[in-house]
Design a protein around this motif. Structure first.
Motif, PDB file in Angstrom:
ATOM      1  N   LEU A 381       0.837  -1.201   0.000  1.00 51.83           N
ATOM      2  CA  LEU A 381       0.000   0.000   0.000  1.00 51.83           C
ATOM      3  C   LEU A 381       0.865   1.242   0.000  1.00 51.83           C
ATOM      4  CD1 LEU A 381      -1.187  -1.980   2.657  1.00 51.83           C
ATOM      5  CD2 LEU A 381      -3.163  -0.644   1.990  1.00 51.83           C
ATOM      6  N   ASP A 382       0.290   2.319  -0.495  1.00 52.20           N
ATOM      7  CA  ASP A 382       0.900   3.631  -0.326  1.00 52.20           C
ATOM      8  C   ASP A 382       0.732   4.052   1.129  1.00 52.20           C
ATOM      9  OD1 ASP A 382       1.887   6.268  -1.693  1.00 52.20           O
ATOM     10  OD2 ASP A 382       0.198   6.852  -0.416  1.00 52.20           O
ATOM     11  N   ALA A 383       1.720   4.679   1.712  1.00 54.38           N
ATOM     12  CA  ALA A 383       1.702   5.003   3.138  1.00 54.38           C
ATOM     13  C   ALA A 383       0.921   6.267   3.453  1.00 54.38           C
ATOM     14  CB  ALA A 383       3.136   5.142   3.652  1.00 54.38           C
ATOM     15  N   VAL A 384       0.354   6.941   2.435  1.00 57.18           N
ATOM     16  CA  VAL A 384      -0.295   8.233   2.656  1.00 57.18           C
ATOM     17  C   VAL A 384      -1.744   8.255   2.182  1.00 57.18           C
ATOM     18  CG1 VAL A 384      -0.208  10.691   2.113  1.00 57.18           C
ATOM     19  CG2 VAL A 384       1.917   9.419   2.455  1.00 57.18           C
ATOM     20  N   THR A 385      -2.062   7.635   1.051  1.00 53.75           N
ATOM     21  CA  THR A 385      -3.349   7.795   0.384  1.00 53.75           C
ATOM     22  C   THR A 385      -4.502   7.213   1.200  1.00 53.75           C
ATOM     23  OG1 THR A 385      -2.216   7.664  -1.738  1.00 53.75           O
ATOM     24  CG2 THR A 385      -4.606   7.358  -1.744  1.00 53.75           C
ATOM     25  N   ALA A 386      -5.585   7.970   1.302  1.00 48.96           N
ATOM     26  CA  ALA A 386      -6.756   7.535   2.073  1.00 48.96           C
ATOM     27  C   ALA A 386      -7.600   6.536   1.290  1.00 48.96           C
ATOM     28  CB  ALA A 386      -7.606   8.745   2.453  1.00 48.96           C
ATOM     29  N   ASP A 387      -8.233   5.617   2.015  1.00 53.00           N
ATOM     30  CA  ASP A 387      -9.251   4.687   1.501  1.00 53.00           C
ATOM     31  C   ASP A 387      -8.848   4.020   0.191  1.00 53.00           C
ATOM     32  OD1 ASP A 387     -10.833   5.125   3.683  1.00 53.00           O
ATOM     33  OD2 ASP A 387     -12.123   6.599   2.711  1.00 53.00           O
ATOM     34  N   GLN A 388      -7.641   3.532   0.152  1.00 50.85           N
ATOM     35  CA  GLN A 388      -7.130   2.901  -1.058  1.00 50.85           C
ATOM     36  C   GLN A 388      -7.402   1.398  -1.047  1.00 50.85           C
ATOM     37  OE1 GLN A 388      -2.582   2.547  -0.795  1.00 50.85           O
ATOM     38  NE2 GLN A 388      -3.076   3.844   0.984  1.00 50.85           N
ATOM     39  N   HIS A 389      -7.241   0.787  -2.190  1.00 46.60           N
ATOM     40  CA  HIS A 389      -7.289  -0.665  -2.329  1.00 46.60           C
ATOM     41  C   HIS A 389      -5.858  -1.144  -2.573  1.00 46.60           C
ATOM     42  CE1 HIS A 389     -11.659  -0.902  -2.343  1.00 46.60           C
ATOM     43  NE2 HIS A 389     -11.652   0.196  -3.104  1.00 46.60           N
ATOM     44  N   PRO A 390      -5.408  -2.160  -1.862  1.00 44.43           N
ATOM     45  CA  PRO A 390      -3.996  -2.540  -1.940  1.00 44.43           C
ATOM     46  C   PRO A 390      -3.666  -3.307  -3.210  1.00 44.43           C
ATOM     47  CG  PRO A 390      -5.154  -4.089  -0.555  1.00 44.43           C
ATOM     48  CD  PRO A 390      -6.163  -3.028  -0.932  1.00 44.43           C
ATOM     49  N   ALA A 391      -2.365  -3.405  -3.473  1.00 41.81           N
ATOM     50  CA  ALA A 391      -1.871  -4.281  -4.530  1.00 41.81           C
ATOM     51  C   ALA A 391      -1.524  -5.626  -3.895  1.00 41.81           C
ATOM     52  CB  ALA A 391      -0.634  -3.675  -5.192  1.00 41.81           C
ATOM     53  N   PHE A 392      -2.060  -6.713  -4.456  1.00 42.70           N
ATOM     54  CA  PHE A 392      -1.774  -8.046  -3.934  1.00 42.70           C
ATOM     55  C   PHE A 392      -0.466  -8.552  -4.543  1.00 42.70           C
ATOM     56  CE2 PHE A 392      -6.270  -7.585  -3.178  1.00 42.70           C
ATOM     57  CZ  PHE A 392      -6.451  -8.210  -1.950  1.00 42.70           C
ATOM     58  N   LEU A 393       0.413  -9.028  -3.685  1.00 38.09           N
ATOM     59  CA  LEU A 393       1.693  -9.558  -4.143  1.00 38.09           C
ATOM     60  C   LEU A 393       1.579 -11.065  -4.378  1.00 38.09           C
ATOM     61  CD1 LEU A 393       4.115  -7.567  -1.810  1.00 38.09           C
ATOM     62  CD2 LEU A 393       3.155  -6.926  -4.034  1.00 38.09           C
ATOM     63  N   ARG A 394       2.548 -11.598  -5.087  1.00 35.59           N
ATOM     64  CA  ARG A 394       2.512 -13.021  -5.436  1.00 35.59           C
ATOM     65  C   ARG A 394       3.067 -13.842  -4.273  1.00 35.59           C
ATOM     66  NH1 ARG A 394       4.425 -13.386 -11.791  1.00 35.59           N
ATOM     67  NH2 ARG A 394       2.917 -11.878 -12.616  1.00 35.59           N
ATOM     68  N   GLY A 395       2.142 -14.334  -3.454  1.00 36.84           N
ATOM     69  CA  GLY A 395       2.550 -15.118  -2.300  1.00 36.84           C
ATOM     70  C   GLY A 395       1.574 -16.231  -2.036  1.00 36.84           C
ATOM     71  N   PRO A 396       1.945 -17.169  -1.190  1.00 42.04           N
ATOM     72  CA  PRO A 396       1.023 -18.242  -0.826  1.00 42.04           C
ATOM     73  C   PRO A 396      -0.118 -17.694   0.021  1.00 42.04           C
ATOM     74  CG  PRO A 396       2.975 -18.314   0.552  1.00 42.04           C
ATOM     75  CD  PRO A 396       3.224 -17.248  -0.474  1.00 42.04           C
ATOM     76  N   GLY A 397      -1.230 -18.413   0.068  1.00 40.61           N
ATOM     77  CA  GLY A 397      -2.278 -18.027   0.990  1.00 40.61           C
ATOM     78  C   GLY A 397      -3.662 -17.860   0.400  1.00 40.61           C
ATOM     79  N   ASP A 398      -3.789 -17.679  -0.920  1.00 41.19           N
ATOM     80  CA  ASP A 398      -5.120 -17.462  -1.489  1.00 41.19           C
ATOM     81  C   ASP A 398      -5.914 -18.772  -1.460  1.00 41.19           C
ATOM     82  OD1 ASP A 398      -7.199 -16.124  -2.581  1.00 41.19           O
ATOM     83  OD2 ASP A 398      -6.451 -16.176  -4.639  1.00 41.19           O
TER      84      ASP A 398
END
Length: 668
Positions: A381-398
């Motif tokens: 996520l951006d550390a400043v922007t309000a009410d954002q939607h994150p970028a999902f990284l390629r990792g285990p867990g889905d």
């Protein structure tokens, strides 16, 4: 194999993300991932590397092995972690190095153990300044032992004499899920050029809540409350080189958790909690201790929700007072940013976040994000922007696809307060094929249905065709202090009425079947299940897991004795409070078939509560079954036990709610 069985197998074996750690360079992101061992009896961790840019697939950390967990980075970029892997000397013969040790894995070369302790190390913290070479860790000592060598000798003597007795000289408090003593957690500091320094005891209920100043000169830890002051713990700040206490910080009636030093080491930031009483509600905030003056400042005086449950992430830049924290909010657990001037900005629009990591320049956040319908995944996520939607990284867990969809239910309570709940709907639910409904109140009671959970998850029920209502009644978190005020001192009052109001609102939908309903609850949710059973017969079946039944007996036996007595008082002088809230007074009114689930090593809600409920219902002729796990605590942790619990619960509900033939699990 049917679809429900396939999903249950997938659910039980799916990898579970638990921790994140970001390298000081910002170029390496490590996740701790739990999977089932070969025997299927416990979860074991393995370390994975996730690309912070999101371009590359995740991969196992080179030269890491199964059983490595709790990753963190040293200032020079060396990966540190805890592990029970063998050292050359422990492989040849039993030695004091066996057990969980602290290990270091450089970019090149093999991992080496840098700290060990008889009985193992339970937690650690790292100094992050550029030239720092200091770690602090938590490990046990017996009374009378001043160091690891003396402790090892006492352990050998006790083992040889076959002694496991404990002498308590004050009323004990207890860390969640563990019996206290006689071993007592201590804070040790290890410098690269010397032996470990004992910086002091954390108390019998110590939890390893420890922090090092960036330069490694100071160590801070919490010393647990005792029976003499059960609602007050102490923050200790000690010299990391000598272990001598520099500061002790405490406030009567408050407890401090999740310590973190500011980047310049001048202040200590932590969570402060004031537990509820019959007359005052629970409050949580973030505070900062100025280490020069000793003054304590509330960082969130106007924030109506709580910084909860994780540790705040502080800016890594000297002189920058920005910090980020999480907190429940109306069925989510967003990330909030607090600027130096006190301005608070919500950074995320949805989801529940944990394990926050801040990039070296303070511009980017990494975290684990989950929702009710998605297990934890690594995001940026951006550390400043309000009410954002994150970028999902390629990792285990889905975990896709789930056997249904998620929506919300809203209604106004009898006192006008707006209520909400999540509703998991199974595939195919419609007006033509209305689904049976399971109501699942959460534990706590200071909790919320805001994040994914592996225990009492709604989707194994949805896979069997049930809709599942996840209500947030009075005393839930994320709805401001008013939600605490309206439930204060009445565990079985307003929360029960809210639960019923949300149930009625859900059953007004034409895709739910009001004639086929059940209720399941764990911990405080188990108490509500017991309470519901005495107040209404509208449900076809009730499952209560680790729930309170006889509050008068509970306040004596629980590890939280002092906390509970503050709410309800002495039953000899405040009997009306117990009579108004304890389900056992109304056992004769229970007619609904019940399944009791309880662990034999539960210190939070002791086994006597389940035995008392089972005895009362059997005596009165009410249909009741008791699923007992002798080696489990307040929750169910072993994957084979989790499978068995879901199988038993679903067979019980299938029999009583759906009218199916009772099928006793083969393993039982």
């Amino acid at each position: 194999m049917d679809d429900a069985t396939s999903f249950h197998d997938l659910f039980a074996t799916h990898p579970r993300l638990t921790d994140l750690a970001l390298a000081p360079s910002g170029t390496h992101l490590i996740a701790s991932v739990q999977t089932i061992n070969d025997q299927g009896t416990r979860y074991v961790s393995r370390l994975w590397e996730v690309d912070p840019s999101g371009e590359r697939e995740s991969r196992l950390v080179a030269r890491a092995v199964q059983g490595d967990f709790a990753p963190a980075f040293a200032a020079d970029g060396t990966l540190l972690f805890l592990s029970g892997r063998e050292t050359p000397d422990s492989a040849a013969e039993k030695s004091e190095s066996q057990g969980v040790g602290l290990w270091a894995l450089p970019d090149r070369g093999e991992a080496r153990q840098i700290a060990h302790h008889p009985g193992g190390i339970s937690a650690f913290a790292v100094a992050v300044a550029k030239d720092a070479r200091t770690v602090a860790y938590t490990a046990d000592l017996l009374p009378g032992a001043v160091n690891a060598e003396a402790y090892a000798e006492l352990l050998r003597e006790r083992e040889s004499a076959m002694v496991n007795a404990v002498l308590y000289e004050a009323t004990t408090t207890c860390a969640f899920g563990a019996g206290p003593g006689p071993d007592e957690p201590h804070t040790f500091v290890l410098h690269s050029d010397g032996a470990p320094v004992n910086a002091g005891s954390q108390g019998l209920a110590g939890t390893g809540d420890t922090a090092l100043s960036p330069d490694g000169s100071l160590v801070a830890y919490t010393r647990a409350a005792t029976g003499r002051a059960p609602d007050t713990n102490v923050v200790v700040v000690a010299d990391a080189a000598t272990g001598i206490e520099r500061h002790t910080l405490a406030r009567p009636g408050h407890q401090y958790y999740r310590l973190a030093f500011t980047a310049d080491g001048s202040a200590l930031v932590c969570q402060r909690q004031q537990e509820e009483t019959y007359d005052t509600e629970w409050r949580v905030t973030l505070v900062a201790f100025d280490l020069a003056s000793g003054e304590e400042a509330d960082l969130l005086p106007e924030f109506d929700n709580w910084p909860w449950p994780g540790r705040a992430a502080l800016s890594p830049i000297r002189g920058d007072a920005t910090l980020w924290f999480t907190g429940d909010e109306r069925g989510h657990c967003p990330i909030f940013r607090r600027d130096a001037d006190g301005t608070i900005t919500r950074l995320t629009a949805s989801g529940a976040y944990a394990s926050l990591c801040v990039s070296p320049d303070g511009s980017t956040l990494y975290a684990l994000r989950s929702t009710i319908d998605s297990p934890p995944r690594v995001v940026r996520l951006d550390a400043v922007t309000a009410d954002q939607h994150p970028a999902f990284l390629r990792g285990p867990g889905d975990l896709d696809p789930l056997p249904g969809t998620l929506t919300e239910v809203h209604v106004e309570a009898d006192d006008g307060f707006p209520l909400r709940a999540w509703l998991a709907l199974p595939e195919g639910a419609s007006a033509e094929r209305p689904a049976p409904l399971i109501i699942a109140p959460h534990g706590g009671p200071q909790m919320s249905w805001s994040a994914w959970t592996w225990l009492w998850n709604p989707w194994p029920f949805a896979a069997c065709g049930y809709a599942v209502l996840l209500p947030d009644p009075a005393l839930s978190t994320g709805y401001g202090q008013r939600m605490q005020e309206r439930g204060r001192g009445q565990y079985g009052g307003q929360p029960y009425r809210d639960l019923i109001a949300l149930t009625d609102a859900a059953l007004a939908r034409d895709d739910l079947d009001a004639t086929r309903t059940g209720l399941v609850g764990w911990s405080y949710g188990g108490y509500l299940a017991n309470r519901v059973a005495t107040l209404t017969d509208r449900f076809k079946a009730i499952v209560t897991h680790a729930g309170m039944w006889n509050l008068e007996a509970f306040q004596i036996d629980t590890e939280m004795h002092a906390y509970f007595r503050k709410i309800f008082g002495d039953p000899r002088t405040r009997r009306e409070r117990y009579e108004a809230n304890s389900p056992h007074f109304h056992a004769a009114k229970v007619t609904t078939p019940m399944l009791i689930v309880h662990g034999g090593k539960d210190h939070r809600v002791p086994m006597g509560q389940a035995l008392s409920l089972h005895s009362d219902l059997q005596r009165l002729g009410t249909p009741v079954s008791f699923l007992h796990f002798p080696d489990e605590g307040h929750g169910i942790g072993a994957p084979n036990h989790i499978r068995l619990m879901y199988e038993t619960v679903l067979n019980f509900l299938g029999h009583h709610v759906l009218g199916q033939e009772w099928r006793r699990p083969g393993m039982l």
